[in-house]
Every structure is written in C-alpha cells, then in structure tokens.
Design an enzyme around this catalytic site. Sequence first.
Site, PDB file in Angstrom:
ATOM      1  N   ARG A  46     -13.425  13.567   8.558  1.00 15.62           N
ATOM      2  CA  ARG A  46     -14.189  14.029   7.390  1.00 15.62           C
ATOM      3  C   ARG A  46     -15.648  14.251   7.755  1.00 15.62           C
ATOM      4  NH1 ARG A  46     -12.200   9.195   4.094  1.00 15.62           N
ATOM      5  NH2 ARG A  46     -10.003   9.676   3.721  1.00 15.62           N
TER       6      ARG A  46
ATOM      7  N   ASN B  76     -11.183   4.848  10.449  1.00 15.55           N
ATOM      8  CA  ASN B  76     -10.973   6.278  10.465  1.00 15.55           C
ATOM      9  C   ASN B  76     -11.733   6.910   9.311  1.00 15.55           C
ATOM     10  OD1 ASN B  76      -9.707   8.338  11.784  1.00 15.55           O
ATOM     11  ND2 ASN B  76      -7.745   7.243  11.719  1.00 15.55           N
ATOM     12  N   GLY B  77     -11.458   6.369   8.125  1.00 17.58           N
ATOM     13  CA  GLY B  77     -12.319   6.624   6.973  1.00 17.58           C
ATOM     14  C   GLY B  77     -13.415   5.585   7.079  1.00 17.58           C
TER      15      GLY B  77
ATOM     16  N   ARG C  60      -2.474  -2.173  -3.474  1.00 24.77           N
ATOM     17  CA  ARG C  60      -3.764  -1.538  -3.233  1.00 24.77           C
ATOM     18  C   ARG C  60      -3.735  -0.206  -3.974  1.00 24.77           C
ATOM     19  NH1 ARG C  60      -6.560   0.612   2.324  1.00 24.77           N
ATOM     20  NH2 ARG C  60      -8.407   1.360   1.256  1.00 24.77           N
TER      21      ARG C  60
ATOM     22  N   GLU D  70     -15.260  -3.451  14.447  1.00 27.09           N
ATOM     23  CA  GLU D  70     -14.752  -4.712  14.992  1.00 27.09           C
ATOM     24  C   GLU D  70     -14.588  -4.652  16.506  1.00 27.09           C
ATOM     25  OE1 GLU D  70     -11.086  -5.502  12.900  1.00 27.09           O
ATOM     26  OE2 GLU D  70     -12.103  -5.323  10.969  1.00 27.09           O
TER      27      GLU D  70
ATOM     28  N   ASN E 240       0.876  -1.168   0.000  1.00 29.28           N
ATOM     29  CA  ASN E 240       0.000   0.000   0.000  1.00 29.28           C
ATOM     30  C   ASN E 240       0.918   1.223   0.000  1.00 29.28           C
ATOM     31  OD1 ASN E 240      -1.984   1.903   0.353  1.00 29.28           O
ATOM     32  ND2 ASN E 240      -2.872   0.972   2.187  1.00 29.28           N
TER      33      ASN E 240
ATOM     34  N   GLU F 201      -7.953  -6.559   4.238  1.00 28.54           N
ATOM     35  CA  GLU F 201      -7.742  -6.119   2.856  1.00 28.54           C
ATOM     36  C   GLU F 201      -6.453  -6.700   2.277  1.00 28.54           C
ATOM     37  OE1 GLU F 201      -8.584  -2.501   4.784  1.00 28.54           O
ATOM     38  OE2 GLU F 201      -9.661  -1.680   3.072  1.00 28.54           O
TER      39      GLU F 201
ATOM     40  N   LEU G 174     -16.290   0.716   9.358  1.00 27.65           N
ATOM     41  CA  LEU G 174     -16.163   1.869  10.256  1.00 27.65           C
ATOM     42  C   LEU G 174     -14.740   1.980  10.787  1.00 27.65           C
ATOM     43  CD1 LEU G 174     -19.492   1.202  12.206  1.00 27.65           C
ATOM     44  CD2 LEU G 174     -19.177   2.572  10.128  1.00 27.65           C
TER      45      LEU G 174
ATOM     46  N   GLY H 273     -11.763  -0.886  12.236  1.00 28.45           N
ATOM     47  CA  GLY H 273     -11.375  -0.544  13.612  1.00 28.45           C
ATOM     48  C   GLY H 273     -12.511  -0.354  14.613  1.00 28.45           C
TER      49      GLY H 273
ATOM     50  N   ARG I 288     -11.808   5.737  20.264  1.00 26.85           N
ATOM     51  CA  ARG I 288     -11.491   5.347  21.653  1.00 26.85           C
ATOM     52  C   ARG I 288     -11.502   6.571  22.574  1.00 26.85           C
ATOM     53  NH1 ARG I 288      -6.755   1.540  19.563  1.00 26.85           N
ATOM     54  NH2 ARG I 288      -6.748   3.282  18.123  1.00 26.85           N
TER      55      ARG I 288
ATOM     56  N   HIS J  73     -13.302   1.709  -0.363  1.00 25.83           N
ATOM     57  CA  HIS J  73     -13.280   0.546   0.550  1.00 25.83           C
ATOM     58  C   HIS J  73     -13.750  -0.735  -0.136  1.00 25.83           C
ATOM     59  CE1 HIS J  73     -13.740   3.635   4.001  1.00 25.83           C
ATOM     60  NE2 HIS J  73     -12.492   3.206   3.992  1.00 25.83           N
TER      61      HIS J  73
ATOM     62  N   LYS K 108       3.751   0.823   2.690  1.00 26.13           N
ATOM     63  CA  LYS K 108       3.407  -0.130   3.748  1.00 26.13           C
ATOM     64  C   LYS K 108       3.346  -1.502   3.086  1.00 26.13           C
ATOM     65  CE  LYS K 108      -0.267  -0.354   7.127  1.00 26.13           C
ATOM     66  NZ  LYS K 108      -1.667  -0.008   7.282  1.00 26.13           N
TER      67      LYS K 108
HETATM   68  P1  ADP Z   1      -8.119   3.187   9.085  1.00 26.52           P
HETATM   69  O1  ADP Z   1      -7.629   1.883   8.490  1.00 26.52           O
HETATM   70  O2  ADP Z   1      -9.211   3.847   8.329  1.00 26.52           O
HETATM   71  O3  ADP Z   1      -7.038   4.123   9.505  1.00 26.52           O
HETATM   72  P2  ADP Z   1      -8.995   1.531  11.295  1.00 26.52           P
HETATM   73  O4  ADP Z   1      -9.841   0.527  10.599  1.00 26.52           O
HETATM   74  O5  ADP Z   1      -7.715   1.099  11.869  1.00 26.52           O
HETATM   75  O6  ADP Z   1      -8.823   2.840  10.444  1.00 26.52           O
HETATM   76  O7  ADP Z   1      -9.895   2.160  12.481  1.00 26.52           O
HETATM   77  C1  ADP Z   1      -9.445   3.198  13.284  1.00 26.52           C
HETATM   78  C2  ADP Z   1     -10.560   3.507  14.289  1.00 26.52           C
HETATM   79  O8  ADP Z   1     -10.855   2.298  15.003  1.00 26.52           O
HETATM   80  C3  ADP Z   1     -10.192   4.544  15.327  1.00 26.52           C
HETATM   81  O9  ADP Z   1     -11.249   5.458  15.503  1.00 26.52           O
HETATM   82  C4  ADP Z   1     -10.017   3.723  16.585  1.00 26.52           C
HETATM   83  O10 ADP Z   1     -10.427   4.425  17.734  1.00 26.52           O
HETATM   84  C5  ADP Z   1     -10.953   2.578  16.382  1.00 26.52           C
HETATM   85  N1  ADP Z   1     -10.517   1.421  17.179  1.00 26.52           N
HETATM   86  C6  ADP Z   1      -9.439   0.632  16.964  1.00 26.52           C
HETATM   87  N2  ADP Z   1      -9.312  -0.289  17.935  1.00 26.52           N
HETATM   88  C7  ADP Z   1     -10.321  -0.059  18.814  1.00 26.52           C
HETATM   89  C8  ADP Z   1     -10.738  -0.652  20.043  1.00 26.52           C
HETATM   90  N3  ADP Z   1     -10.100  -1.686  20.554  1.00 26.52           N
HETATM   91  N4  ADP Z   1     -11.839  -0.144  20.647  1.00 26.52           N
HETATM   92  C9  ADP Z   1     -12.495   0.885  20.118  1.00 26.52           C
HETATM   93  N5  ADP Z   1     -12.161   1.512  18.976  1.00 26.52           N
HETATM   94  C10 ADP Z   1     -11.102   1.039  18.328  1.00 26.52           C
END
Ligand code: ADP
Length: 397
Positions: free
Chosen positions: A239, A209-210, A89, A333, A6, A384, A207, A330, A283, A178, A13
């Site tokens: 966003r 960050n994006g 990717r 899950e 990526n 992914e 769900l 994130g 978090r 996505h 990455k």
């Molecule tokens: P991206 O790949 O878009 O950067 P991720 O899929 O890693 O994002 O998700 C990031 C989000 O997931 C953040 O808002 C983070 O707070 C949340 N997150 C990750 N682990 C946990 C957890 N154990 N409990 C609650 N939220 C979590």
Amino acid sequence: MILVVNAGSSSIKFKLYKSTGQAEPTPFVEGLAERITVDGALTLKIEGIKKEYNDKMPNHEAAVQAILNRFQENNVIKDVNDIKGVGFRIVHGGVKVVKPVVLDATMKKVVEDNIKLAPLHNPGALTAINAFEKNMPNAKLVGCFDTSFHQTMPPKNYLYPIPYEWFEEYSARKYGFHGISFDYITQKTAKIINKPVDKINLIICHLGNGASLCCVKAGKSFDTSMGLTPLAGIMMGTRTGDIDPSLHQYIAKQTGLDLEQITDILNKKSGLLGISGISSDMRDITAAVEQNNQKAALTLDMWSQRIADFIVKYANLLEGKVDAIILTAGVGENSRVANESILDKVKILNIKYDDKAMASGYDDYIKVSSSQSQYEIYKIRTDEELMICNETLKFLK
Ligand code: ADP
C-alpha cells in the site's frame, strides 16, 4: 477453552486456547480453513503437529462444522460445549463500538451497518459469526474491533478538512486500524515500565505487511496514521500510505483506468513492492540492499523516512512527554536493518539504540535504547489473538 477467530470471505483462521483461570491462557491448536465456497481445505496444527484435510466447504457453516468435527476426531474437544467462548477479530466497528462486545443481534447489525466502511472485511466476519452461532449455540460470541481503540481520538485528529456534511452524511473521517495490537502493546508496556496504563504516553509502530503508528496519550489513542481505510499513513508492503488525493484523477486521465482499478493498484501493487519491483516482504528488500540493489536501497530509505516523520510528529503531539517508542509486528519485532534505518532518521529526539540489544534474540520484549538515549525504545512482540482471548474470557466471568 476459548477459540479465537479471524474470518474473511473465503477463509477462517483460528487459534484454540486452554484457560485455567489463573495463568495466562495458552494456545494449543491453531489452523486455517480456506477455499471456503470454492472447494475447501483445512489445516490443523495440534501442539505443533500439522494435519491437512480436504473437507468440503460450500459455505462458512460447513467450514465451522468441519473444524469442530476435526477437533472432536483429534480429541481436542469432547463436544462443542467444551469451547465456552469464541472471540472474533472484526475490522470495522464504526463509531458505535468502543470496546469488545457480546455479538448479540444489535451488535451484529452494527457489523452489518459498517460493511460500507469495510466492504472487503466485515462481510466475511459477519458470515462467520452466524456460522459459529448456529454450530455453537451455547458459546459466548465476542467481537474485538480493530477500530475501537481509536474512538478516543479528538475531532481535530479524526476529521478531514473536507465539507463537514461529508462527515455528517457519509461518516467520512479517520477511523484507524490495528487497534487490538495497539491496545495489547499499551497494556504490555505499562507492565514493563511499571506505570499505570492511564498515565502512559507512547509512540507505537506496528510494522507488519499492513503497518501503522499510534500516538497513545494517557493510555488512549490520540492519533493514528491509517485513516478512513487502511491505505493511509506510512508506506506498507503493497500500500502507498499517504499520497496526493488528486493522483487518482491524474492517473485515470493518463491511463484510462477507472477508480476501482486505480484503488486496487494503490492497495496491492504499491508500497515496498511498487518501488522496489522486487517484493512486498521486508526480508527480500533488506537482502537486496545487502547486494547493493539501488532500487531496494531507495525503497528502504522511503519506507523508513515516512515512519521517522510520524515518530517526530507524534513526539510533538505528546509535547515531548514520551514514555517509550515501541517497535512491533513482523518487521518491528525482527528486522534489525529496517529498525535501524528508522531510528537513524529520528535525529531531533536524541534517541540512541544499543547495537548489542538490537541484534539480540528475545522472548516477548527487549529494551533496545541505550542509557544515553533521551527516550526509551522497546521491541515488543504483539499478540492480537491473546488479546482477543483475554477479552472474551472477561465475558465468561
Ligand atoms: P501481517 O500480519 O500484516 O501480514 P506481519 O506482522 O506478519 O504482517 O509482518 C510481515 C512482515 O514482517 C514482512 O515484511 C516480513 O518480511 C517481516 N518479517 C517477518 N519476520 C521477519 C524477520 N525474521 N526478519 C525481518 N523481517 C521479518
């Protein structure tokens, strides 16, 4: 071995997979080359053990060289020909790419042609593809695109109600993103609920960050919440998601900021961060909610309401024939508070979650709906990189 990549304008990455041909490929090295064009920093994690290097990376080619050299030095590979395929990717494939492709000259041109649609993402990918091609002339280079999965959307769902010439002349339409995750989750869910992929109807909530949702009808993307760009749809970490398109003009007049500056704020300083003033990280928001922070409570309320509204909309598009609602990435899950906040707002579908399952740990998936729920709900871990690895392997057979 398959390397999954990526790449951005200043970082690469990667994850290296062993593949025996029988079992699922397993990742055993991962890492990040960053500060490319600045100075260069390489982190490797080999079977869990972290190593850091300050290799000079004046360009992507030097970064790829450094990665491969360090692989050799650590006996990860004997020589570059051990890596049979590299899966990339790539964010934007426009309308021409509907599935993973071998990155030959024609396909590289497609990535280049779509720079206008993904100016922040496609250039880095293209530079990296060229760098790997130079360093690994015998490897099969495969591209997986975030937009491909959504190319099955019907015009009524991908067109904007704008002058039709803007669509014809400038390709202004909804693309969605996505797609690699949505594709992976669709296939995984089909296995979990034991139904053929082409018969499955899902509402997938990615769900992170994006973040975006996908309405999957008969195994294909029928609608999705992101649009021409990843700014559209639900509220995200930084966003806005959907807003009045005249907001730009109004804020420009009030503040004197220009289009680029406002767009930047809508992408990087809005969403969870913008409303809470605390953080873009869920978090931090849920922790602040527990401390009775009113702004954080409002943020969570706004965030979950928008997702709940899309779930209801997609259930309507599927005429109620929904095999499962999936929470992934994130937040989906992991965050019990955030997930419950969404599901508590989907009143009209008679869904019920199981408190114990919601709080429970799990490996790759867990059913969280209770037996009284009208629809099944699952938390499924997306992957992914594994998806890209498997797609790359298909070209080596
Ligand atoms: P991206 O790949 O878009 O950067 P991720 O899929 O890693 O994002 O998700 C990031 C989000 O997931 C953040 O808002 C983070 O707070 C949340 N997150 C990750 N682990 C946990 C957890 N154990 N409990 C609650 N939220 C979590």
